[in-house]
Design a protein around this motif. Structure first.
Motif, PDB file in Angstrom:
ATOM      1  N   ASP A   1       0.950  -1.184   0.033  1.00 18.81           N
ATOM      2  CA  ASP A   1       0.216   0.070   0.201  1.00 18.81           C
ATOM      3  C   ASP A   1       0.946   1.408  -0.058  1.00 18.81           C
ATOM      4  O   ASP A   1       0.136   2.252   0.191  1.00 18.81           O
ATOM      5  CB  ASP A   1      -1.080  -0.042   1.209  1.00 18.81           C
ATOM      6  CG  ASP A   1      -0.226   0.067   2.313  1.00 18.81           C
ATOM      7  OD1 ASP A   1       0.913  -0.061   2.652  1.00 18.81           O
ATOM      8  OD2 ASP A   1      -0.919  -0.250   3.376  1.00 18.81           O
ATOM      9  N   GLN A   2       2.347   1.265  -0.067  1.00 20.46           N
ATOM     10  CA  GLN A   2       3.009   2.277  -0.169  1.00 20.46           C
ATOM     11  C   GLN A   2       4.142   2.196  -1.355  1.00 20.46           C
ATOM     12  O   GLN A   2       4.551   1.136  -1.322  1.00 20.46           O
ATOM     13  CB  GLN A   2       3.723   2.591   1.168  1.00 20.46           C
ATOM     14  CG  GLN A   2       2.889   2.996   2.124  1.00 20.46           C
ATOM     15  CD  GLN A   2       3.372   3.478   3.415  1.00 20.46           C
ATOM     16  OE1 GLN A   2       4.242   2.555   3.931  1.00 20.46           O
ATOM     17  NE2 GLN A   2       2.901   4.514   4.377  1.00 20.46           N
ATOM     18  N   PHE A   3       4.333   3.117  -2.265  1.00 23.38           N
ATOM     19  CA  PHE A   3       5.128   2.858  -3.398  1.00 23.38           C
ATOM     20  C   PHE A   3       5.971   4.192  -3.682  1.00 23.38           C
ATOM     21  O   PHE A   3       5.452   5.167  -3.351  1.00 23.38           O
ATOM     22  CB  PHE A   3       4.207   2.662  -4.482  1.00 23.38           C
ATOM     23  CG  PHE A   3       3.149   1.427  -4.277  1.00 23.38           C
ATOM     24  CD1 PHE A   3       3.426   0.278  -4.447  1.00 23.38           C
ATOM     25  CD2 PHE A   3       2.003   1.889  -3.698  1.00 23.38           C
ATOM     26  CE1 PHE A   3       2.338  -0.865  -4.151  1.00 23.38           C
ATOM     27  CE2 PHE A   3       0.929   0.952  -3.620  1.00 23.38           C
ATOM     28  CZ  PHE A   3       1.195  -0.364  -3.836  1.00 23.38           C
ATOM     29  N   GLU A   4       7.016   3.779  -4.443  1.00 19.31           N
ATOM     30  CA  GLU A   4       7.559   5.101  -4.935  1.00 19.31           C
ATOM     31  C   GLU A   4       7.049   5.131  -6.490  1.00 19.31           C
ATOM     32  O   GLU A   4       7.174   3.862  -7.124  1.00 19.31           O
ATOM     33  CB  GLU A   4       9.133   4.868  -5.168  1.00 19.31           C
ATOM     34  CG  GLU A   4       9.862   5.862  -5.746  1.00 19.31           C
ATOM     35  CD  GLU A   4      11.180   6.062  -5.856  1.00 19.31           C
ATOM     36  OE1 GLU A   4      11.877   6.682  -4.748  1.00 19.31           O
ATOM     37  OE2 GLU A   4      11.907   5.686  -6.754  1.00 19.31           O
ATOM     38  N   SER A   5       6.859   5.969  -7.130  1.00 24.39           N
ATOM     39  CA  SER A   5       6.230   6.074  -8.523  1.00 24.39           C
ATOM     40  C   SER A   5       6.731   7.345  -9.167  1.00 24.39           C
ATOM     41  O   SER A   5       7.243   8.598  -8.581  1.00 24.39           O
ATOM     42  CB  SER A   5       4.722   6.219  -8.181  1.00 24.39           C
ATOM     43  OG  SER A   5       4.299   7.546  -7.837  1.00 24.39           O
ATOM     44  N   THR A   6       6.697   7.480 -10.439  1.00 24.38           N
ATOM     45  CA  THR A   6       6.998   8.506 -11.422  1.00 24.38           C
ATOM     46  C   THR A   6       5.538   8.980 -11.747  1.00 24.38           C
ATOM     47  O   THR A   6       4.669   8.135 -12.250  1.00 24.38           O
ATOM     48  CB  THR A   6       7.669   8.187 -12.563  1.00 24.38           C
ATOM     49  OG1 THR A   6       9.105   7.923 -12.062  1.00 24.38           O
ATOM     50  CG2 THR A   6       7.715   9.450 -13.430  1.00 24.38           C
ATOM     51  N   ILE A   7       5.306  10.330 -11.623  1.00 25.41           N
ATOM     52  CA  ILE A   7       3.974  10.880 -11.894  1.00 25.41           C
ATOM     53  C   ILE A   7       4.059  11.983 -12.821  1.00 25.41           C
ATOM     54  O   ILE A   7       5.016  12.824 -12.964  1.00 25.41           O
ATOM     55  CB  ILE A   7       3.378  11.445 -10.866  1.00 25.41           C
ATOM     56  CG1 ILE A   7       2.898  10.300  -9.767  1.00 25.41           C
ATOM     57  CG2 ILE A   7       2.120  12.092 -11.301  1.00 25.41           C
ATOM     58  CD1 ILE A   7       2.401  10.875  -8.502  1.00 25.41           C
TER      59      ILE A   7
END
Length: 635
Positions: free
Chosen positions: A336-342
């Motif tokens: 439920d927790q992530f690193e992402s590119t947005i």
């Protein structure tokens, strides 16, 4: 009818059937054309459609007529008009929206997306690239590598497009100069390496003249590579690459036409599945054996990546829309927790801490975005400090979902790694993103089960836990009315606790200011505290301006059905300002108090609150009596 005629008709029918069967089983390549403005993307696609004989006679006649009307560069046909369908596009001579076109050759079918080159429409380009197997990046041979060339190349790389074609267009306008062509390739290659692009295929072309599009051009005798069409026909499509990966299928629909059939329908994103395979339903983790793989044509011996199928199981396990069926011995992760590119795609900037809807595969969850770690400058690849993301900005940020989701890194599985963000109020798609990995704390932090439950706490207090959420402008009377309600509940022997906005900012939230993002975080923390207090069986009263609907909805979503009671203390601004007990409105009007709700920061009134009290018509005690009457019974 003679026997010869009958035989001829039969042969014709057989030929038609063979032709249709051949075309039905062709592979499909999805690709995009992108690059800067006026690089010739629409012209190239028009040329591909024309050369592959995919234009009907009436379309060709209309095209020739339109070409004469708008004028062409010494050509009878303006191929760009085949794709630029919007009136605004034809008037301005640019592509605005993503235009999809279908064409086919003897060996393959194609869907091509013509993506806009203007920076203003980068979000539209992301839409087209999200499903592509290949990107054809055009460069105007006269201009070389431009900013938007780099932006689109970076986005294609981030979106996981492995097959890149660098089409140096308008070679006819530089007299097919090999030296200039080589300089462009060298310049692009240096940039490509800096962002991690390992390989690309470079082709010198002229979309207008047709050089190296479908046939080799005598004008580029120095070029010994494939034509663009030859490369498009030969390149590997993503569905082929996905066959070698473990099986996964997001469940789109639980198919139950009758009591004798229960199947799980969806598009197989990776791998293959056949009867007898052991699969796992995520996030529950339950396992079962595949009984059958079914399509409209009947049962299959095996379903493969890219096919839409219905899977039946030997056991009745809990599995619904949004869940994922996967290989039991190699399932995707759950976190439920992530690193992402947005990639931010909305005119309004990202609001840090605000809850947005996140759609990933067939899953829809609520998500909050943390302050970006950095924003990426696509020209220099520098990591820039950023508090938020503006339109077309690309940033890396941590995100948190309200419940665990099934995912894989976007580089490994687009279906389970790519997502969109939707504004909860306007329902606009505001961003698109790619998950990289889950955060370790999400994997190491587990909910600790306790023996005394929430219901036990409520039963001991002989009441139903609820949150009475008072919202309204400063000076509307929220705290006064909430205090009166709590006193009346105390006389009724009810267990309560009042969370007041000012009091909380002396301790729990003393590190927060009054910017929009700080206000959002203020309400999020209060919501979490209120949730814990209701778990203890209390009736919680809160008195906060809480100006944003999305943030009040975030707290509502934390609670059980019917446990969140929104109470709008409805007081006109002029009345609240006239009261001005704390002198805050005066300071705000004088510019001494920034981000003050009602003056230079908005207040979004509840659209459908459970209770609405008018403090102009009611005294605080009357308002409290009214609230009590509305929340009865208390058990």
């Amino acid at each position: 009818m003679s026997s010869d005629t009958y035989k001829t008709d039969a042969l014709i029918a057989e030929d038609i059937e063979a032709y249709l069967d051949k075309h039905q089983h062709k592979t499909m390549l999805r690709f995009i054309t992108c690059g800067s403005v006026d690089d010739g993307k629409s012209t190239l696609i028009g040329r591909l459609l024309y050369d592959s004989k995919m234009i009907f006679e009436d379309q060709l006649a209309a095209l020739e007529s339109d070409s004469k009307r708008v004028g062409t560069q010494g050509q009878d046909i303006d191929f760009a008009l085949l794709v630029d369908g919007l009136a605004a596009e034809r008037e301005q001579g640019i592509t605005i929206d993503v235009a999809y076109r279908f064409f086919a050759t003897e060996s393959r079918k194609f869907i091509v997306a013509d993506c806009p080159g203007h920076e203003q429409y980068t979000r539209n380009m992301v839409t087209g690239a999200s499903t592509a197997d290949l990107a054809c990046i055009l460069i105007d041979a006269r201009k070389g590598v431009l900013v938007q060339t780099k932006r689109h190349s970076f986005l294609c790389h981030q979106l996981g497009i492995k097959n890149l074609v660098l089409a140096v267009n308008k070679m006819d306008l530089i007299d097919y100069d090999q030296e200039k062509y080589d300089a462009i390739i060298a310049d692009y290659e240096e940039f490509a390496k800096s962002i991690g692009i390992e390989s690309f295929t470079a082709i010198p072309i002229s979309g207008l003249a047709g050089d190296n599009i479908t046939t080799k051009s005598e004008n580029t005798a120095w070029y010994d590579g494939p034509t663009l069409m030859e490369h498009l026909e030969a390149v590997e499509v993503r569905s082929d690459a996905n066959l070698d990966k473990p099986f996964s299928m997001p469940v789109q629909w639980v198919n139950r036409p009758n009591l004798d059939f229960r199947g799980f329908s969806g598009l197989i994103s990776t791998g293959s599945v056949k009867p007898g395979d052991l699969v796992r339903s995520l996030p529950s983790g339950k396992t079962s054996t595949v009984k059958s793989v079914v399509t409209m044509e009947g049962e299959l011996e095996q379903g493969v990546a890219g096919q839409s199928v219905t899977i039946t199981l030997e056991d009745e396990i809990d599995c619904s829309r949004g869940d994922v069926l996967a290989a039991a011995d190699n399932p995707p992760e759950v976190a439920d927790q992530f690193e992402s590119t947005i990639v931010w795609m909305d005119e309004d900037p990202l609001v840090v801490g605000r809850a947005y809807w996140m759609k990933i595969g067939t899953q829809t969850v609520s998500v909050t975005v943390a302050e970006p770690k950095y924003e990426i400058n696509v020209n220099t690849m520098q990591h820039l400090a950023a508090k938020t993301l503006e339109l077309n900005a690309i940033g890396v940020s941590e995100i948190t979902t309200d419940k665990q989701i099934v995912f894989e890194a976007y580089a490994d599985n687009r279906a389970l790694g790519g997502f969109i963000l939707i504004d909860k109020i306007t329902n606009r798609t505001v961003g698109a993103g790619m998950l990289h990995f889950s955060l370790r704390r999400a994997q190491n932090v587990h909910w600790q089960a306790t023996d005394i439950t929430r219901d036990d706490h409520a039963a001991m207090k002989n009441q139903r836990p609820r949150v009475l959420w008072f919202t309204g402008l400063s000076g509307s009377g929220k705290s006064t009315i909430a205090n009166e309600v709590e006193k009346k509940l105390a006389l009724m022997n009810r267990h309560t606790f009042l969370l007041d906005g000012d009091n909380v900012r002396h301790g729990l939230n003393k590190d927060l200011g009054f910017t929009e993002s700080d206000r959002i975080e203020n309400i999020r923390r209060i919501g979490e505290v209120a949730k814990l207090m209701t778990d203890a069986g209390l009736i919680v009263l809160t008195a906060f301006i809480s100006p944003f609907r999305a943030d009040r909805q975030l707290v509502r979503d934390m609670m059980g059905e019917g446990e969140f009671i929104e109470i709008h203390v409805d007081t006109p601004l002029e009345v609240a300002e006239a009261r001005d007990v704390k002198g805050l409105y005066k300071k705000a009007r004088e510019g001494k108090l920034k981000n003050f709700t009602g003056i230079d920061s908005p207040y979004e009134e509840p659209e459908d609150p459970e209770i609405r009290v008018n403090t102009v018509a009611m005294s605080p005690e009357e308002a409290a009596d009214y609230v009590i009457s509305k929340i009865l019974p208390l058990k």
